[in-house]
Structure formats: structure tokens, C-alpha cells
Scaffold this active site. Structure first.
Site, PDB file in Angstrom:
ATOM      1  N   TYR A   1      -2.065  -7.553  10.037  1.00  7.91           N
ATOM      2  CA  TYR A   1      -2.652  -7.069   8.785  1.00  7.91           C
ATOM      3  C   TYR A   1      -1.688  -7.316   7.624  1.00  7.91           C
ATOM      4  O   TYR A   1      -2.080  -7.811   6.562  1.00  7.91           O
ATOM      5  CB  TYR A   1      -2.955  -5.580   8.953  1.00  7.91           C
ATOM      6  CG  TYR A   1      -3.658  -4.899   7.804  1.00  7.91           C
ATOM      7  CD1 TYR A   1      -5.031  -5.033   7.617  1.00  7.91           C
ATOM      8  CD2 TYR A   1      -2.950  -4.085   6.922  1.00  7.91           C
ATOM      9  CE1 TYR A   1      -5.674  -4.367   6.580  1.00  7.91           C
ATOM     10  CE2 TYR A   1      -3.586  -3.424   5.881  1.00  7.91           C
ATOM     11  CZ  TYR A   1      -4.951  -3.563   5.715  1.00  7.91           C
ATOM     12  OH  TYR A   1      -5.585  -2.910   4.692  1.00  7.91           O
TER      13      TYR A   1
ATOM     14  N   SER B   1      -3.227  -4.842  -0.425  1.00 10.58           N
ATOM     15  CA  SER B   1      -2.846  -3.616   0.290  1.00 10.58           C
ATOM     16  C   SER B   1      -1.392  -3.291  -0.020  1.00 10.58           C
ATOM     17  O   SER B   1      -0.656  -4.144  -0.527  1.00 10.58           O
ATOM     18  CB  SER B   1      -3.015  -3.872   1.797  1.00 10.58           C
ATOM     19  OG  SER B   1      -2.274  -2.957   2.567  1.00 10.58           O
TER      20      SER B   1
HETATM   21  C1  GCO Z   1      -1.839   1.176   7.772  1.00 14.00           C
HETATM   22  C2  GCO Z   1      -2.661   0.219   6.899  1.00 14.00           C
HETATM   23  C3  GCO Z   1      -3.903   0.732   6.218  1.00 14.00           C
HETATM   24  C4  GCO Z   1      -3.882   1.209   4.777  1.00 14.00           C
HETATM   25  C5  GCO Z   1      -3.794   0.361   3.578  1.00 14.00           C
HETATM   26  C6  GCO Z   1      -2.523   0.585   2.781  1.00 14.00           C
HETATM   27  O1  GCO Z   1      -0.767   1.536   7.306  1.00 14.00           O
HETATM   28  O2  GCO Z   1      -2.231   1.504   8.883  1.00 14.00           O
HETATM   29  O3  GCO Z   1      -1.866  -0.341   6.017  1.00 14.00           O
HETATM   30  O4  GCO Z   1      -4.341   1.787   6.957  1.00 14.00           O
HETATM   31  O5  GCO Z   1      -5.101   1.816   4.543  1.00 14.00           O
HETATM   32  O6  GCO Z   1      -4.126  -0.955   3.708  1.00 14.00           O
HETATM   33  O7  GCO Z   1      -2.571  -0.098   1.590  1.00 14.00           O
END
Ligand code: GCO
Ligand code: CA
Length: 262
Positions: free
Chosen positions: A159, A146
Site C-alpha cells: 500500500y 495517503s
Molecule cells: C494503515 C493505512 C490506512 C490509512 C490511510 C492513512 O495505516 O493501515 O495507511 O489504513 O487509512 O491510508 O492515510
């Protein structure tokens, strides 16, 4: 010599492939010749996904199991191996996000996110790699990272911790398994138009404008934008690429951004 992107004769397992980015990558692998196995954990979502793939002319082998439960993973992979065939390509895509400020984040929720987004790719990779190693035919493992493998953002502490960890897990597994001709790499999607980002992608929502401004390409990614890199990392064309994360982000990580209003 012409590089080989063909996946004919290969079996690919994509976790969390009932919708969104997982589904888009799974379709790209299948359209490039792979025999496709999809994982999900909600029966109704799996039924809808099965219909979606079938309507797109793609034959899929659906398997319902929880990727964070090692017993379920071991049993299901054994079942896939005997019913469909050994797995040549694994895409660890299943993931979960919770957007809560760190001060309000419940430790048990934090643990749950780490469990799904970081521990699960470890569990599934370990099981699949054992078979790849005993077959002596190599293999491909692709971890879906991500922007949050590199950057922090308000509300996504667990996350980001998990996705940063997944980048290092990618490098570490690449290190340990390269000698078996298993390439472990990652794909780092930028901001994509999926259900996961639906709450922050609403027109007029400040985050929506922020992302469009922050992305040099000036738009959200479309799930199809990930197909090429998934096929590349699943194919022989990437046989000497080990432990890399390829970011597909319209340029976000390339730039510091621009002043507000420009
Ligand atoms: C956010 C999260 C995810 C993204 C993604 C970015 O910023 O809320 O990071 O929503 O989709 O993982 O790479
Ligand atoms: Ca603007």
C-alpha cells in the site's frame, strides 16, 4: 475577483464512490453543482450507494466496472461520455489495502495492491485525459494519496509503495498534461473514520490511541473533512495548481509527535 468554486455544468467521475471517503467527496462535488458519475465494482454495494445518494437528494449516474481492467475502463468511459457527457473532473479514489508484515506478504498480493492502487489511476487517467485533450476544455484529475505516500508503517508495504508511487504519478501526469490545461493534483487523507480503518479504530486498540495521540488535532478525520479540498481541486479556483498533494491529516505530517504519555 471572487474565486470560482462552482462546479455547475461540470461532469465528475469518482471511482470507488460506493462508500467511505469516495462517497463523501462525491457528495461534496455534487452539492457544489457537479453532474455526478460514480463507479463501483460490487452490484450490491452500488445498489446501497444509489439509495444513499438518492436519499441525500443527490442524482447519480452509477457505472459498475473494474478500474484495473483497461478494456472495461475504455468501454465504460466511452459509455459514460455518450450517455451522460464528457468528463471534466476525475477523482481516482478506488483503492485497496492489505495489512500483512512484509516477510509474510505474498508477491501476488503485493502485485494486486499495486495494480489497484497505482496502475488503475494511470489507466483511468490516461483514458479520461485523451478525451479532455481532444475537447480542448482542460480538466481536473485528483488522485487520492495517503499518509503512506510519505511515511512507512508496519504491515502496509504494498500500500505504501503504491501510494508513494501515486504521488509521483501525480507529479508526472501534471508535468505532461499542464499544457492542455489539465491540472493533476492529489489529496492525502490522514487517518479517517471509515470502514477501511474500522479494524484499527476500535476503542482500546493500541493503534486507536496511537493515532489520536499522533494527530495534533486529537481525533480521527470525518469523511466530510475532505469535501472542501475536493471541491477546491475540482474547481477553477485551483487552475494554477499543478502536481501538488494536499494533506488533510489534522497535522500528522507537520509534527514529529510527542513523548509517550504526554
Ligand atoms: C494503515 C493505512 C490506512 C490509512 C490511510 C492513512 O495505516 O493501515 O495507511 O489504513 O487509512 O491510508 O492515510
Ligand atoms: Ca495519550
Amino acid at each position: 475577483m471572487k474565486p470560482n468554486f462552482d462546479l455547475k455544468g461540470k461532469t465528475a467521475l469518482v471511482t470507488g464512490a460506493t462508500h467511505g471517503l469516495g462517497m463523501a467527496m462525491a457528495k461534496a462535488l455534487a452539492l457544489s453543482g457537479a453532474n455526478l458519475v460514480i463507479n463501483g465494482h460490487t452490484p450490491s454495494k452500488m445498489e446501497a450507494a444509489f439509495e444513499n445518494y438518492t436519499n441525500a437528494g443527490i442524482r447519480v449516474h452509477p457505472y459498475l466496472f473494474n478500474v484495473s481492467d483497461e478494456i472495461a475502463v475504455n468501454n465504460s468511459i466511452s459509455k459514460i461520455e455518450s450517455e451522460v457527457g464528457p468528463i471534466d473532473i476525475l477523482v481516482n479514489n478506488a483503492g485497496l489495502i492489505q495489512r500483512t508484515p512484509a516477510l509474510e506478504m505474498n508477491p501476488s498480493d503485493f502485485r494486486k495492491i499495486i495494480d489497484i492502487d497505482l496502475v488503475s489511476p494511470f489507466i483511468v487517467s490516461q483514458r479520461v485525459a485523451k478525451s479532455m485533450i481532444s475537447r480542448k476544455k482542460g480538466g481536473k484529475i485528483i488522485n487520492i494519496c495517503s499518509m503512506m505516500s510519505e511515511l512507512g508503517r508496519d504491515t502496509v508495504s504494498a500500500y505504501a509503495a503504491a501510494k508513494g508511487g501515486l504521488k509521483m504519478l501525480t507529479r508526472n501526469l501534471a508535468t505532461e498534461w499542464a499544457k492542455y490545461n489539465i491540472q493533476v493534483n492529489g489529496i492525502g487523507p490522514g487517518y479517517f473514520a471509515t470502514d477501511q480503518t474500522a479494524p484499527i479504530r476500535v476503542n482500546g486498540h493500541p493503534f486507536n490511541d496511537f493515532i489520536i495521540d499522533r494527530t495534533p488535532a486529537g481525533r480521527w478525520g470525518n469523511p466530510e473533512d475532505l469535501g472542501g479540498v475536493a471541491v477546491f481541486l475540482a474547481s477553477e479556483a485551483s487552475n494554477f495548481i499543478n502536481g501538488q498533494v494536499i494533506y488533510v491529516d489534522g497535522g500528522i505530517l507537520a509534527t514529529i509527535g510527542k513523548p509517550h504519555g504526554e
